[in-house]
Design an enzyme around this catalytic site. Structure first.
Site, short mmCIF file in Angstrom:
data_model
loop_
_atom_site.label_atom_id
_atom_site.label_comp_id
_atom_site.label_asym_id
_atom_site.label_seq_id
_atom_site.Cartn_x
_atom_site.Cartn_y
_atom_site.Cartn_z
N TRP A 61 0.84 -1.20 0.00
CA TRP A 61 0.00 0.00 0.00
C TRP A 61 0.86 1.24 0.00
CZ3 TRP A 61 -2.83 1.16 5.27
CH2 TRP A 61 -1.98 0.89 6.35
N ASN A 62 0.20 2.37 -0.33
CA ASN A 62 0.90 3.64 -0.48
C ASN A 62 0.11 4.76 0.16
OD1 ASN A 62 2.97 2.80 -2.71
ND2 ASN A 62 0.99 2.18 -3.54
N HIS A 69 -6.72 19.52 -7.98
CA HIS A 69 -6.91 19.83 -9.40
C HIS A 69 -5.73 19.29 -10.22
CE1 HIS A 69 -10.39 22.44 -8.49
NE2 HIS A 69 -9.73 22.61 -7.35
N HIS A 73 -10.00 15.98 -13.40
CA HIS A 73 -10.54 16.41 -12.12
C HIS A 73 -11.83 17.20 -12.26
CE1 HIS A 73 -7.88 19.88 -13.18
NE2 HIS A 73 -8.83 20.59 -12.61
N HIS A 79 -14.61 26.42 -5.88
CA HIS A 79 -13.25 26.58 -6.40
C HIS A 79 -12.96 28.03 -6.81
CE1 HIS A 79 -9.59 25.91 -8.58
NE2 HIS A 79 -10.12 25.91 -9.78
#
Length: 259
Positions: A61-62, A69, A73, A79
């Site tokens: 896993w990471n 963004h 996306h 925003h």
């Protein structure tokens, strides 16, 4: 058979094709670069926690490091300053993430003019030929720019005068936001605005008008050439980041094919 069972069977048999419109997300994914004195987002990065070793013998896993963004996306209204009282990405209702989509293809013009701008008359001409824009749906603006997405410099296409990428005129952005029933605008470029949009009035009009109207943006799409002009259904599923202005998103299109 229920409608959902019919849908599942159609996907399984290929009668409905699922087209992935999402760019792969890696450290090589191009990102927006703003000039000084503005701050910039970071590249996407994987930071390994363990990989079948002494840190975790049976699992890999990471951690991930990314901006909201980066890559393909979703832009939520909050925003932009014009939408600052609007929805953040976690507040977007799930039913609004599934909607009809149409494709307006300007790739021939963008191929000869990287600063090509979509105009109101272009959309009206498209409607005269293909029918009205979808109520509560997406306009996907195809420019062929996804062909450049493997290289940061080519994708941003910047020189001493700034970036040169196709987009939407200020007049057209205002019209799409205020005079059409669209839910959002999707593009193949790094952002919904043209590369030169910092010099428009207002600056970055797609962000200003669309997000100010409570509508959404999708960027860095690909495979729009695999979609029909109209008839696709778009699924855009951002992460529900509380307070988030946007999120990397997996964008899928459902396209009915002849058996």
């Amino acid at each position: 058979m229920t409608l959902l069972a019919q849908l599942a069977e159609a996907v399984a048999t290929g009668t409905i094709e699922v087209v992935d419109l999402t760019a792969p997300l890696s450290h090589e994914t191009p990102i927006l670069r703003l000039p000084e004195p503005f701050d910039n987002t970071v590249h996407f990065e994987l930071r390994e926690i363990s990989r079948y070793d002494e840190r975790g013998p049976a699992w890999y896993w990471n951690d991930i490091v990314t901006g909201e963004h980066v890559g393909t996306h979703f832009d939520a209204p909050v925003h932009w300053i014009t939408g600052r009282d609007g929805e953040d990405v976690a507040q977007v209702a799930p039913q609004r993430l599934i909607a009809p989509a149409v494709v307006l293809d300007a790739s021939d013009r963008a191929a000869t003019d990287p600063d090509h701008l979509l105009q109101v008359e272009d959309v009206r001409e498209w409607e005269a030929k293909h029918g009205p824009l979808p109520d509560g749906g997406w306009l996907l603006y195809r420019t062929g720019w996804d062909a450049r997405s493997g290289d940061q410099a080519e994708f941003l296409n910047a020189n001493e005068t700034g970036p040169h990428t196709p987009g939407v005129s200020a007049e057209c952005a205002k019209w799409l936001a205020e005079q059409t029933p669209l839910r959002g605008l999707g593009v193949e470029t790094v952002g919904t605005d043209a590369g030169a949009a910092h010099g428009f009035d207002p600056p970055f009009p797609c962000h200003s008008y669309m997000l100010g109207a409570g509508k959404y943006g999708l960027t860095q799409l690909r495979n729009l050439d695999r979609l029909p002009t109209r008839g696709a259904v778009l699924i855009a599923a951002p992460l529900p980041i509380v307070g988030g202005s946007g999120s990397p998103v997996r964008v899928l299109a459902l396209v009915e094919r002849e058996g």
